[in-house]
Write an enzyme that holds these catalytic residues in place. Structure first.
Site, short mmCIF file in Angstrom:
data_model
loop_
_atom_site.label_atom_id
_atom_site.label_comp_id
_atom_site.label_asym_id
_atom_site.label_seq_id
_atom_site.Cartn_x
_atom_site.Cartn_y
_atom_site.Cartn_z
N ASN A 188 -34.50 -33.47 12.34
CA ASN A 188 -33.68 -34.46 11.65
C ASN A 188 -34.51 -35.69 11.31
O ASN A 188 -35.38 -36.09 12.06
CB ASN A 188 -32.50 -34.87 12.53
CG ASN A 188 -31.50 -35.71 11.78
OD1 ASN A 188 -30.79 -35.21 10.91
ND2 ASN A 188 -31.44 -37.00 12.08
N ASP A 240 -26.30 -57.02 9.10
CA ASP A 240 -26.15 -55.72 8.44
C ASP A 240 -25.76 -55.94 6.98
O ASP A 240 -25.75 -57.07 6.51
CB ASP A 240 -25.16 -54.83 9.21
CG ASP A 240 -25.61 -53.37 9.15
OD1 ASP A 240 -26.00 -52.92 8.06
OD2 ASP A 240 -25.58 -52.69 10.18
N GLU A 270 -34.04 -33.61 6.33
CA GLU A 270 -34.10 -34.57 5.22
C GLU A 270 -35.48 -34.62 4.56
O GLU A 270 -35.58 -35.02 3.40
CB GLU A 270 -33.69 -35.97 5.70
CG GLU A 270 -32.20 -36.15 5.94
CD GLU A 270 -31.74 -35.69 7.32
OE1 GLU A 270 -32.58 -35.18 8.09
OE2 GLU A 270 -30.54 -35.85 7.63
MN MN Z 1 -29.54 -35.46 9.37
#
Ligand code: MN
Length: 450
Positions: free
Chosen positions: A141, A254, A205
């Site tokens: 990942n 954020d 990804e």
């Molecule tokens: Mn992922």
């Protein structure tokens, strides 16, 4: 082209990069300059007070620069290009060596130009692409995380309950005390975009990034952990998440331009550093334009895709700047039937679960212009008929007005399209006929302003 350096070179060639030669501090000064310029240009800092390394920022502070990174001549095919990559991930080449291995050294975070952005913030790494694997090694990942500096070789990592969180739980269930990670800083924008994509769990990804880069992404294996990183990354920190050691993490701004809550988050211990000799550190300003583009672009594309299924005449989608590039969308459609506006609203909420408010307008409204959107609301919208309110749904925990523990929120859709039951000319916007003479006169007058 698959590396950050080539992209920096291209930005410079096209006049899209400004070099800052004066000395700048990582404490507030760099952030202030990034905030000032990132929408117009990328910023390259040649002299950082606290570090020997250079800093680049605002690489993709505009859609145009992101398109440049993806080799697109215009934004027309942007959504297609990124959705295509999500549907057709391809395996990158793995090479035994790479520029990232020019220097192998012991971890010392003090050497790196890690920015403090806002008044109440701690020093934070904000452009980090993290790779990790499941205990059986089958799932790789890649995701973007922020890291708070705790010491020379110690960080705190914020892990929202998504894929890396799941890998941490899988490691715990397998009896592990740590999860190995590789943290890449200074990679091609396509890698960051892919890492921030809404790919399902299990999809690597890096493969999405490779499709975005037309098959040119090269990965190499780390020295101390069994993980892959872009072979031409500027900096890679090899380390491990200590699953049972939690510290207070925050505050950091954020997307919402508010400070995110301070939470207990895991500690990361660094094991080694790989880097290029004169590595360039990528700084990403929280709540800035680049942050919004990397976070929001895939969501915008998903909204477009979702709306397209029910209203094929959708023209454009924007996660607006005022809506933090995350919570508000404006969508224009060519309305054909009464109800198209509301169908677009429902599809938009399905396409981007964090979406809070959405305004649907006709195609004559410029969705980039908040005044036009407000004008549509003022002249084409009736609160009792054209509003969709959904209470008690899950939205974004970033929104301070929502329940930030559960994400419970209220979503509202505004159908500001013209009612088809009224004559179209009622809604017609006035215009003044123009001719060449007037246009020329206007140009001359403008020039005379200097
Ligand atoms: Mn992922």
């Amino acid at each position: 082209m698959s590396g950050l350096r080539e992209f920096i070179g291209r930005l410079e060639e096209k006049g899209k990069l400004v070099r800052v030669k004066d000395e700048v501090s990582v404490r507030f000064e760099a952030a202030a300059i990034i905030k000032e310029f990132e929408r117009e240009k990328a910023i390259y800092f040649e002299k950082i007070k606290e570090s020997n390394f250079h800093v680049v920022a605002g690489l993709c502070g505009s859609r145009e620069r992101l398109c440049m990174a993806l080799n697109l001549a215009s934004t027309d095919k942007l959504y297609e290009k990124i959705l295509e990559a999500l549907k057709n991930p391809t395996k990158p080449q793995i090479v035994s060596d790479g520029e990232v291995k020019e220097v192998l050294e012991k971890p010392n975070l003090e050497k790196f130009p890690i920015l403090t952005h806002y008044e109440k913030e701690k020093p934070y790494i904000t452009s980090a692409v993290v790779s990790a694997k499941s205990p059986d090694g089958k799932i790789e990942n890649v995701s973007v995380h922020r890291f708070q500096v705790l010491g020379r070789d110690k960080l705190a990592i914020r892990i929202v309950p998504r894929h890396l969180y799941r890998l941490c739980r899988m490691a715990e269930e397998a009896g592990e005390k740590t999860l190995k990670i590789a943290v890449s800083i200074g990679v091609h924008p396509a890698v960051i975009l892919a890492a921030a994509s809404p790919a399902p769990f299990g999809l690597n990804e890096y493969w999405i990034a490779n499709t975005l880069l037309n098959g040119k992404l090269k990965l190499t294996r780390c020295e101390k952990v069994d993980l892959n990183v872009p072979a031409d990354a500027e900096i890679v920190f090899e380390g491990e998440i200590v699953l049972d050691e939690l510290v207070e993490e925050g505050p950091l701004a954020d997307l919402t331009q508010t400070y995110d809550a301070v939470r207990l988050q895991p500690v990361v211990r660094l094991l080694g550093v790989m880097r290029r000799e004169n590595c360039v550190y990528h700084a990403l300003l929280p709540a800035g334009f680049e942050h919004r583009i990397f976070m929001g672009l895939f969501r915008e594309a998903k909204i477009w895709d979702s709306v397209r299924n029910v209203v094929p005449t959708v023209k454009a989608v924007r996660l607006t700047d005022g809506g933090c590039g995350w919570l508000h969308a404006v969508i224009s459609i060519k309305k054909q039937l009464e109800g198209d506006g509301k169908n677009a609203i429902l599809a938009a909420f399905a396409g981007h679960p964090s979406l809070k408010h959405v305004v649907v307008v006709d195609e004559d409204i410029d969705i980039e212009n908040p005044f036009e959107v407000e004008w549509a609301l003022a002249t084409r919208f009736q609160g009792d008929k054209d509003m969709v309110v959904v209470k008690g749904v899950r939205g974004s925990t970033l929104d301070p007005s929502a329940n930030q523990e559960t994400g419970e929120t209220t979503k509202v859709g505004f159908d500001a399209t013209k009612s088809l039951s009224k004559p179209a000319e009622k809604f017609e916007r006035v215009s003044i006929p123009e001719n060449e003479k007037v246009k020329g006169l206007v140009r001359k007058l403008r020039e005379s302003f200097g």
